[in-house]
Design an enzyme around this catalytic site. Structure first.
Site, PDB file in Angstrom:
ATOM      1  N   SER A 155       0.872  -1.161   0.000  1.00 49.65           N
ATOM      2  CA  SER A 155       0.000   0.000   0.000  1.00 49.65           C
ATOM      3  C   SER A 155       0.914   1.218   0.000  1.00 49.65           C
ATOM      4  O   SER A 155       1.845   1.298   0.819  1.00 49.65           O
ATOM      5  CB  SER A 155      -0.917  -0.007   1.218  1.00 49.65           C
ATOM      6  OG  SER A 155      -1.988   0.883   1.001  1.00 49.65           O
ATOM      7  N   GLU A 156       0.669   2.151  -0.904  1.00 52.81           N
ATOM      8  CA  GLU A 156       1.675   3.183  -1.177  1.00 52.81           C
ATOM      9  C   GLU A 156       1.869   4.175  -0.031  1.00 52.81           C
ATOM     10  O   GLU A 156       2.812   4.954  -0.050  1.00 52.81           O
ATOM     11  CB  GLU A 156       1.370   3.920  -2.489  1.00 52.81           C
ATOM     12  CG  GLU A 156       0.067   4.703  -2.519  1.00 52.81           C
ATOM     13  CD  GLU A 156      -1.087   3.875  -3.066  1.00 52.81           C
ATOM     14  OE1 GLU A 156      -1.033   2.639  -3.002  1.00 52.81           O
ATOM     15  OE2 GLU A 156      -2.065   4.501  -3.543  1.00 52.81           O
ATOM     16  N   ASN A 157       1.004   4.126   0.973  1.00 51.96           N
ATOM     17  CA  ASN A 157       1.250   4.989   2.131  1.00 51.96           C
ATOM     18  C   ASN A 157       2.332   4.412   3.046  1.00 51.96           C
ATOM     19  O   ASN A 157       2.710   5.058   4.019  1.00 51.96           O
ATOM     20  CB  ASN A 157      -0.041   5.226   2.918  1.00 51.96           C
ATOM     21  CG  ASN A 157      -0.655   3.942   3.421  1.00 51.96           C
ATOM     22  OD1 ASN A 157      -0.796   2.978   2.670  1.00 51.96           O
ATOM     23  ND2 ASN A 157      -0.997   3.918   4.689  1.00 51.96           N
TER      24      ASN A 157
END
Lengths: 218, 232
Positions: free
Chosen positions: A46-48
């Site tokens: 997840s890019e966060n």
């Protein structure tokens, strides 16, 4: 019968291979995690800032310091890692993520994708989508074949502002599985009971149909 | 050890002024500098530019600054969760620059690293690329993006020590490390401030050299934006 959102996710899950690192977008792509075979090893990014994202936490175990890119509370699986946003996009731009699955408003037959902005309406932003589509080598789009008013979302060229150019390789819709080859949509599979004629009807872009088109198997 | 501690948020925000550019860490409401935001509201600084991935929700995070109309311009990648934001944006009161999330992170990182610009494929062929230099590398087109320039970076860490060393927790890390040292002054607020020498140097995510001021934060709400759970 056209596919449900779950069935679209289920079909896409077959594209997820052992050893893949996968980034899932919001919406139908998120559902793909539920259908990945459990005899293969896959890590969701997840890019966060997490690799090894697990399912939602049990009620009462939510952690405000542990969310996904959709701001939902999640869990971290054994072997997971956390990292900062720049490193996260190093994984994405550096092509270390093997597969990106995301939704779209429109896809063009040259692989252009539009999914972030409708002029005149509230613009929420592109988030990480532009970085993802610009860099990923393997992009699958999950979407409905037509929009709410029945217009094709598979077009000769996109009418909405672009998210990326010449990047989409494969599309799974409620009607069909298609590949982008030489600036055209190539029909690979059709939803059970959906005819090639119906797919042609729902596709504004150029469609190649070669031989007998099998039904989607799960 | 060089001591970076300040007594409180008020001292930490010394020097903030109208018209400045601030970087604020956080993704959604996770890892946002709650104490610094409260102080910016209290001090009433106006016409500020905020570099932050998101813009908070109506009554929390940067939404609090929006309510008071203190923000002139937002530079973000995604801003969907805020009705007041939408109102100000559509009425033209608020200037908004939307940029790809990876570009946002890298523009912070570039500022931290003393790299004035970089080429990225993100946004090539889209309206993000308008007016920007485009260049081909290895058969693929890229656009030139520049390092941010900011007056203050406000970051939030889990633990920190008096030397300014920081450790983050979970996905509350996000943009916070990338913003450290990316502005003229970096202000770090932490849930737990300990004496220098207490933290294992092997576990430090951001060395104190990137932090000018550190303080023990108070009353963290740590609001959850989307509570999603499964049944036991």
């Amino acid at each position: 019968m056209s596919l449900s959102k779950e069935q679209i996710a289920q079909r896409i899950a077959k594209e997820v291979k052992d050893g893949y690192y996968v980034n899932l977008g919001i919406g139908i792509p998120t559902l793909v995690a539920n259908f990945v075979r459990n005899d293969i090893e896959v890590e969701f990014q997840s890019e966060n800032g997490i690799l090894g994202m697990g399912p939602f936490p049990f009620d009462g175990e939510e952690d405000p310091d542990l969310i996904n890119a959709g701001k939902q509370t999640i869990t971290a699986l054994p072997g997971a890692s956390f990292f900062d946003s720049a490193m996260s996009f190093s994984m994405i731009r550096g092509q270390h993520v093997d597969l990106t699955i995301l939704g779209a408003m429109e896809v063009a037959q040259n692989g252009d994708i539009a999914n972030w902005k409708i002029p005149g309406k509230m613009v929420k932003g592109m988030g990480g989508a532009m970085d993802l589509v610009a860099s990923a080598e393997n992009i699958i789009v999950a979407m409905m074949h037509t929009n709410r008013v029945g217009e094709s979302k598979l077009l000769k060229s996109c009418s909405l502002p672009l998210t990326g150019v010449n990047c989409v390789k494969k599309i799974v819709t409620d009607l069909a599985v298609l590949e982008i080859v030489d600036n055209t949509f190539k029909l690979l599979e059709r939803a059970p009971g959906v005819t090639v004629e119906q797919i042609k009807e729902a596709t504004e872009g150029d469609l190649i149909v070669e031989g007998t088109i099998p039904e989607i198997a799960f | 050890m060089i001591n970076k501690t300040v007594a409180n948020v008020s001292e930490a925000c010394e020097g903030i002024a109208d018209g400045m550019t601030f970087m604020l860490g956080g993704f959604g409401l996770s890892g946002i500098p709650e104490n610094a935001i409260a102080q910016l509201v209290k001090r009433g600084v106006k016409d500020v530019t905020c570099i932050s991935n998101n813009a908070g929700v109506d009554d929390f995070g940067l939404g609090l600054l929006l309510q008071k109309r203190q923000i002139k311009k937002m530079i973000s990648s995604y801003v969907g969760e805020n009705a007041e934001f939408e109102r100000q944006m559509l009425s033209g009161e608020l200037e908004v620059e939307l940029i790809p999330q990876g570009t946002l992170a890298q523009r912070c990182q570039a500022a931290q690293s003393g790299i004035p610009g970089f080429y990225t494929p993100a946004g090539y062929g889209t309206e993000v690329a308008e007016g920007k230099e485009a260049r081909e590398f290895n058969g693929k087109m890229h656009i030139l993006e520049h390092a941010f320039k900011a007056d203050f970076a406000f970051v939030k860490a889990w633990k920190g020590d008096t030397a300014g060393n920081l450790i983050f927790k979970g996905t509350a890390r996000n943009f916070n490390p990338n913003m450290c040292g990316a502005a003229a002054i970096t202000v770090a607020e932490v849930e737990e401030l300990v004496p220098a020498g207490t933290l294992d140097p092997n576990h430090i995510h951001i060395p104190g050299i990137f932090v000018q001021r550190i303080f023990q934060g108070e009353h963290y709400e740590k609001r959850i934006e989307q509570r999603t759970v499964r049944k036991k």
